[in-house]
Design a protein around this motif. Sequence first.
Motif, PDB file in Angstrom:
ATOM      1  N   PRO A 448       0.833  -1.216   0.000  1.00  0.00           N
ATOM      2  CA  PRO A 448       0.000   0.000   0.000  1.00  0.00           C
ATOM      3  C   PRO A 448       0.862   1.258   0.000  1.00  0.00           C
ATOM      4  CG  PRO A 448      -0.777  -1.585   1.642  1.00  0.00           C
ATOM      5  CD  PRO A 448       0.557  -2.080   1.154  1.00  0.00           C
ATOM      6  N   THR A 449       0.290   2.338  -0.497  1.00  0.00           N
ATOM      7  CA  THR A 449       0.932   3.664  -0.601  1.00  0.00           C
ATOM      8  C   THR A 449       2.349   3.546  -1.169  1.00  0.00           C
ATOM      9  OG1 THR A 449       1.705   3.653   1.715  1.00  0.00           O
ATOM     10  CG2 THR A 449      -0.460   4.625   1.257  1.00  0.00           C
ATOM     11  N   SER A 450       2.432   2.930  -2.324  1.00  0.00           N
ATOM     12  CA  SER A 450       3.737   2.777  -2.968  1.00  0.00           C
ATOM     13  C   SER A 450       3.582   3.027  -4.454  1.00  0.00           C
ATOM     14  CB  SER A 450       4.306   1.372  -2.727  1.00  0.00           C
ATOM     15  OG  SER A 450       3.531   0.401  -3.414  1.00  0.00           O
ATOM     16  N   ARG A 451       4.725   3.222  -5.122  1.00  0.00           N
ATOM     17  CA  ARG A 451       4.767   3.373  -6.569  1.00  0.00           C
ATOM     18  C   ARG A 451       5.907   2.526  -7.112  1.00  0.00           C
ATOM     19  NH1 ARG A 451       7.517   8.502  -8.939  1.00  0.00           N
ATOM     20  NH2 ARG A 451       9.270   7.107  -8.496  1.00  0.00           N
ATOM     21  N   SER A 452       5.583   1.666  -8.063  1.00  0.00           N
ATOM     22  CA  SER A 452       6.596   0.840  -8.709  1.00  0.00           C
ATOM     23  C   SER A 452       6.600   1.158 -10.192  1.00  0.00           C
ATOM     24  CB  SER A 452       6.299  -0.651  -8.505  1.00  0.00           C
ATOM     25  OG  SER A 452       6.200  -0.967  -7.123  1.00  0.00           O
ATOM     26  N   LEU A 453       7.782   1.214 -10.793  1.00  0.00           N
ATOM     27  CA  LEU A 453       7.851   1.527 -12.217  1.00  0.00           C
ATOM     28  C   LEU A 453       9.021   0.814 -12.874  1.00  0.00           C
ATOM     29  CD1 LEU A 453      10.350   3.733 -12.854  1.00  0.00           C
ATOM     30  CD2 LEU A 453       8.776   5.284 -11.723  1.00  0.00           C
ATOM     31  N   VAL A 454       8.827   0.590 -14.167  1.00  0.00           N
ATOM     32  CA  VAL A 454       9.893   0.077 -15.026  1.00  0.00           C
ATOM     33  C   VAL A 454       9.894   0.935 -16.280  1.00  0.00           C
ATOM     34  CG1 VAL A 454      10.732  -1.853 -16.400  1.00  0.00           C
ATOM     35  CG2 VAL A 454       9.695  -2.285 -14.163  1.00  0.00           C
ATOM     36  N   THR A 455      11.066   1.433 -16.670  1.00  0.00           N
ATOM     37  CA  THR A 455      11.202   2.252 -17.871  1.00  0.00           C
ATOM     38  C   THR A 455      12.241   1.619 -18.780  1.00  0.00           C
ATOM     39  OG1 THR A 455      10.721   4.239 -16.573  1.00  0.00           O
ATOM     40  CG2 THR A 455      11.618   4.562 -18.772  1.00  0.00           C
ATOM     41  N   ILE A 458      14.379   1.841 -25.864  1.00  0.00           N
ATOM     42  CA  ILE A 458      14.691   0.954 -26.976  1.00  0.00           C
ATOM     43  C   ILE A 458      15.153   1.800 -28.150  1.00  0.00           C
ATOM     44  CG2 ILE A 458      13.804  -0.804 -28.539  1.00  0.00           C
ATOM     45  CD1 ILE A 458      11.650  -1.401 -26.458  1.00  0.00           C
ATOM     46  N   GLY A 459      16.387   1.604 -28.569  1.00  0.00           N
ATOM     47  CA  GLY A 459      16.912   2.392 -29.669  1.00  0.00           C
ATOM     48  C   GLY A 459      18.367   2.080 -29.903  1.00  0.00           C
ATOM     49  N   GLN A 460      19.088   3.080 -30.357  1.00  0.00           N
ATOM     50  CA  GLN A 460      20.505   2.883 -30.648  1.00  0.00           C
ATOM     51  C   GLN A 460      21.315   2.634 -29.382  1.00  0.00           C
ATOM     52  OE1 GLN A 460      20.045   6.333 -33.852  1.00  0.00           O
ATOM     53  NE2 GLN A 460      22.169   5.676 -33.671  1.00  0.00           N
ATOM     54  N   ASN A 461      20.813   3.107 -28.261  1.00  0.00           N
ATOM     55  CA  ASN A 461      21.430   2.838 -26.966  1.00  0.00           C
ATOM     56  C   ASN A 461      20.372   2.215 -26.064  1.00  0.00           C
ATOM     57  OD1 ASN A 461      24.230   4.281 -27.093  1.00  0.00           O
ATOM     58  ND2 ASN A 461      22.768   5.768 -27.913  1.00  0.00           N
ATOM     59  N   PHE A 462      20.718   1.103 -25.445  1.00  0.00           N
ATOM     60  CA  PHE A 462      19.760   0.393 -24.600  1.00  0.00           C
ATOM     61  C   PHE A 462      19.886   0.877 -23.164  1.00  0.00           C
ATOM     62  CE2 PHE A 462      18.743  -3.103 -21.691  1.00  0.00           C
ATOM     63  CZ  PHE A 462      17.428  -3.355 -22.066  1.00  0.00           C
ATOM     64  N   ARG A 463      18.703   1.130 -22.535  1.00  0.00           N
ATOM     65  CA  ARG A 463      18.694   1.545 -21.140  1.00  0.00           C
ATOM     66  C   ARG A 463      17.455   0.954 -20.469  1.00  0.00           C
ATOM     67  NH1 ARG A 463      19.627   7.953 -20.721  1.00  0.00           N
ATOM     68  NH2 ARG A 463      20.588   7.317 -18.770  1.00  0.00           N
ATOM     69  N   ILE A 464      17.581   0.645 -19.209  1.00  0.00           N
ATOM     70  CA  ILE A 464      16.443   0.138 -18.447  1.00  0.00           C
ATOM     71  C   ILE A 464      16.579   0.596 -17.001  1.00  0.00           C
ATOM     72  CG2 ILE A 464      17.573  -2.085 -17.955  1.00  0.00           C
ATOM     73  CD1 ILE A 464      14.747  -3.354 -18.144  1.00  0.00           C
ATOM     74  N   ARG A 465      15.443   0.933 -16.413  1.00  0.00           N
ATOM     75  CA  ARG A 465      15.435   1.394 -15.019  1.00  0.00           C
ATOM     76  C   ARG A 465      14.224   0.827 -14.306  1.00  0.00           C
ATOM     77  NH1 ARG A 465      13.629   6.250 -12.006  1.00  0.00           N
ATOM     78  NH2 ARG A 465      12.525   6.988 -13.866  1.00  0.00           N
ATOM     79  N   GLY A 466      14.419   0.360 -13.091  1.00  0.00           N
ATOM     80  CA  GLY A 466      13.324  -0.094 -12.249  1.00  0.00           C
ATOM     81  C   GLY A 466      13.404   0.594 -10.896  1.00  0.00           C
ATOM     82  N   GLU A 467      12.225   0.861 -10.310  1.00  0.00           N
ATOM     83  CA  GLU A 467      12.227   1.581  -9.038  1.00  0.00           C
ATOM     84  C   GLU A 467      10.978   1.239  -8.244  1.00  0.00           C
ATOM     85  OE1 GLU A 467      13.519   5.924  -8.620  1.00  0.00           O
ATOM     86  OE2 GLU A 467      11.322   6.069  -8.438  1.00  0.00           O
ATOM     87  N   HIS A 468      11.153   1.094  -6.944  1.00  0.00           N
ATOM     88  CA  HIS A 468      10.023   0.947  -6.024  1.00  0.00           C
ATOM     89  C   HIS A 468      10.125   2.042  -4.967  1.00  0.00           C
ATOM     90  CE1 HIS A 468       6.825  -0.931  -3.698  1.00  0.00           C
ATOM     91  NE2 HIS A 468       7.586  -0.787  -2.624  1.00  0.00           N
ATOM     92  N   LEU A 469       9.071   2.832  -4.868  1.00  0.00           N
ATOM     93  CA  LEU A 469       9.015   3.950  -3.923  1.00  0.00           C
ATOM     94  C   LEU A 469       7.942   3.643  -2.892  1.00  0.00           C
ATOM     95  CD1 LEU A 469       9.536   6.929  -3.010  1.00  0.00           C
ATOM     96  CD2 LEU A 469       7.864   7.615  -4.736  1.00  0.00           C
ATOM     97  N   GLN A 470       8.341   3.603  -1.636  1.00  0.00           N
ATOM     98  CA  GLN A 470       7.405   3.280  -0.554  1.00  0.00           C
ATOM     99  C   GLN A 470       7.248   4.495   0.366  1.00  0.00           C
ATOM    100  OE1 GLN A 470       5.716   0.143   0.153  1.00  0.00           O
ATOM    101  NE2 GLN A 470       4.598   1.705   1.312  1.00  0.00           N
ATOM    102  N   TYR A 471       6.003   4.963   0.514  1.00  0.00           N
ATOM    103  CA  TYR A 471       5.719   6.069   1.421  1.00  0.00           C
ATOM    104  C   TYR A 471       5.426   5.530   2.822  1.00  0.00           C
ATOM    105  CZ  TYR A 471       5.193   8.992  -2.739  1.00  0.00           C
ATOM    106  OH  TYR A 471       5.401   9.651  -3.914  1.00  0.00           O
ATOM    107  N   PHE A 472       5.861   6.317   3.833  1.00  0.00           N
ATOM    108  CA  PHE A 472       5.595   5.982   5.220  1.00  0.00           C
ATOM    109  C   PHE A 472       4.947   7.188   5.907  1.00  0.00           C
ATOM    110  CE2 PHE A 472       9.348   3.435   4.101  1.00  0.00           C
ATOM    111  CZ  PHE A 472       8.876   2.168   4.394  1.00  0.00           C
ATOM    112  N   SER A 473       4.407   6.961   7.068  1.00  0.00           N
ATOM    113  CA  SER A 473       3.792   7.967   7.943  1.00  0.00           C
ATOM    114  C   SER A 473       2.437   8.390   7.402  1.00  0.00           C
ATOM    115  CB  SER A 473       4.690   9.196   8.139  1.00  0.00           C
ATOM    116  OG  SER A 473       4.622  10.078   7.031  1.00  0.00           O
ATOM    117  N   ARG A 474       1.616   8.959   8.277  1.00  0.00           N
ATOM    118  CA  ARG A 474       0.240   9.305   7.923  1.00  0.00           C
ATOM    119  C   ARG A 474       0.187  10.355   6.822  1.00  0.00           C
ATOM    120  NH1 ARG A 474      -3.306  10.635  13.007  1.00  0.00           N
ATOM    121  NH2 ARG A 474      -4.896  10.510  11.361  1.00  0.00           N
TER     122      ARG A 474
END
Length: 756
Positions: A448-455, A458-474
């Motif tokens: 809960p209260t999180s954001r996950s992403l994958v970017t 695709i092209g002449q240079n290959f790149r990939i990024r993954g991230e999980h962001l977890q929020y805490f506190s009210r």
Amino acid sequence: MNSPLRYFLVYSVLVILHIPVSAQTTLTLTPAAPGQHRPRIGLTLSGGGAKGLAHIGILKAIDSAGLKIDYVTGTSMGSILGALYAIGYSADSIEQITRHIDWDLLFSSQSTMKSMIMEEKDEYGKYDIELPWVNHWFRFATGVIEAQELWLKFSELFRPVYKIKDFSKFPIPFKCVATDVSSGDAVVIDSGEIVSALRSSMAIPSIFTAVEYDGKKLVDGGVVRNFPVKDVREMGADLVIGSNVSGSLRSSAQVTNPIQVLLQVAFFREAEDTRTQIPLCNIYVHQPLDKFGMGSFSESNEIVDAGLAEGRRLYPRLKQLADSLNAIYGPQPIVKNRLPAVYPLKISSYTVKGLNQTTEGFFIQSMGLLTNRYYSADDLSRMIRRAFGTRYYNRITYSMLPKENGTSSVIFEVEENPLTFAKIGLNYNDFSGISAIINVTSRNFLTPTSRSLVTLNIGQNFRIRGEHLQYFSRRANFAFTLGTQFDQFNITTYNTQFKEAGLYDQNYFKLDGRLSYFTNRNLTVGLGDRFEWIHYDPSITSSLEFKGSNNFTTGYVFLRTNTLDKPSYPKRGMKIEVEADYVFEQGPQAQYFASNTTRSDTSFSAKPYQRILFNLERYTPLASRYTLLTHAQVGMNFNYTHNIMNEFSIGGMTSQFHNQVTFAGLREGTFYSPSVAELLVGLRYQLFSNTFITGRANVLVNNFITNSSFFTTPDFLSGYALTFTYNFALGPLELSAMYSDQSKRVIGYVNIGIPF
């Protein structure tokens, strides 16, 4: 009043209103019978997008002539201006409102960047297409623009009549027109929430999202009735002033592409309806404004000025009408300050509708709303932007209900964003080539209260990024982020004569974890640790004579602030990133080739060292079309002796890869240095709404902390760039010419879209 004078005045009124008078016309010259009413005047304002701003000139002429309007109808932009006038804004105040609005922000799917949580700002407004995952598939919305800022602006402007749900109770009775998408019928709206009514009336199909209103899905009334004169007649108007800014249908020669064909067909019905409405006007004002389009909001001041000129031409006729009516029926008092007084309201309770994926507690806490406190419309707008900045919500509107004890209850209507989006962008850059950028972002996917992403790039240079962001506190002001990234670049190297000397492959991997604390929406501080691995492999004989890899772990503390008003081409604000690093012992596994001598791994230092990174962007508006740009970058490695693969790479105008220091005048990777300080000053001029010209000048100093053991880099560099930009659907198209005093060469630079 004597009969000849009365006959003359009545005849004058008929002539002014274009009512035919013949020898057989019989005019009653006796005094008006007791209770006989003065002719009621109706005002109808057509739709027309930006061109509708010309109605302001007609409103000013009406005010100046001293005419009292009894009823108002309008469609689309005409409904907005008509409603403002109906609730009590003077024509002068409406003019000032329109001249000071940020139209680009108002008619966009974005809120101001200042409302975004810091961890969300880098991803905001970055992609060309965002497709929500709904019912097991990605779908398109009913329109491109939700216009959250437009909802908020309406709520602020119409706060004075928040108690009035029957539009006939406005200081001037009012109606607007929308279209029912299910039947294609005109829907005349005369009650309910004025904010929702106006948003419905101006929801241009496929441009703005449709609006749910009273059980119907509504779009722009201009589709079927762009000039609602019959409705003001039905309200009781005896005399009608109609202002129409819609142009005629295009000729066959002007319809040259499929989009124009669709627009032409869409406006067939509206054009036919307008022809039937014009004869219902007594005073008809046509302002086609052919040189402007419906979307010409960047030229809003010119459109308003054109309307003012038309109003000055109309004024004598309106003044003669007002004087004649006053002479016949006696002077009529004009209430100049019709707008109800506005005070902060005490909110004693609230209701939140539409929540499914988030809780009421999360929504209210993200706003910071407290009961039994006083709030102005500006306060509520600011708080709603804070909730919107969490990215969990697509639209937040509200209405106020007065209570018997003098307090108010606020009702929030919330449309949540789907939890998962697929996002697509395209980018071309002289350095990185052409790329398709694909992103999938999901909220609450793992926790809960999180954001996950994958970017993925695709092209002449290959790149990939993954991230999980977890929020805490009210209040979600603590967050933990775990991310990883891999980049593969082909990088050209240059010799001391600034000529291409070779090519090498750079592979970069990082695994990063950080803990962040958000003191507010614009500032975050924190600490983290990351593991980095870098590999160099020359593929063409190169001046960069490394081959191999290095890996190291870095502990760091950071401070970041971002007050920019837009993600692309901001007009004001500042972005600062400061980081202090401690690089622990390294693991170099590389070879260095120079002067026919090969040095093994033992030639490279594995000792820890320290570094400081600083980046500043600042935008200062100098005038309506001029913006001052200031940019500074500092990178300093301390105790960096015989270390490799963590120098700063100098060159390029777009930041794209690890350790890059942008510099107008040089290509990416022209020089490498362990200590760099760069300062850029630029001036940007806005030619049109989406067209800019930017001049830049920058200087850069090197080697002031530590000299490289392997690179020869000038201690001082200076360069310049002139950039033409057109900001279109795929992002900014940037065409630049660059020059460096050291290379003495003019080179071109092209960037399209927003890079990875």
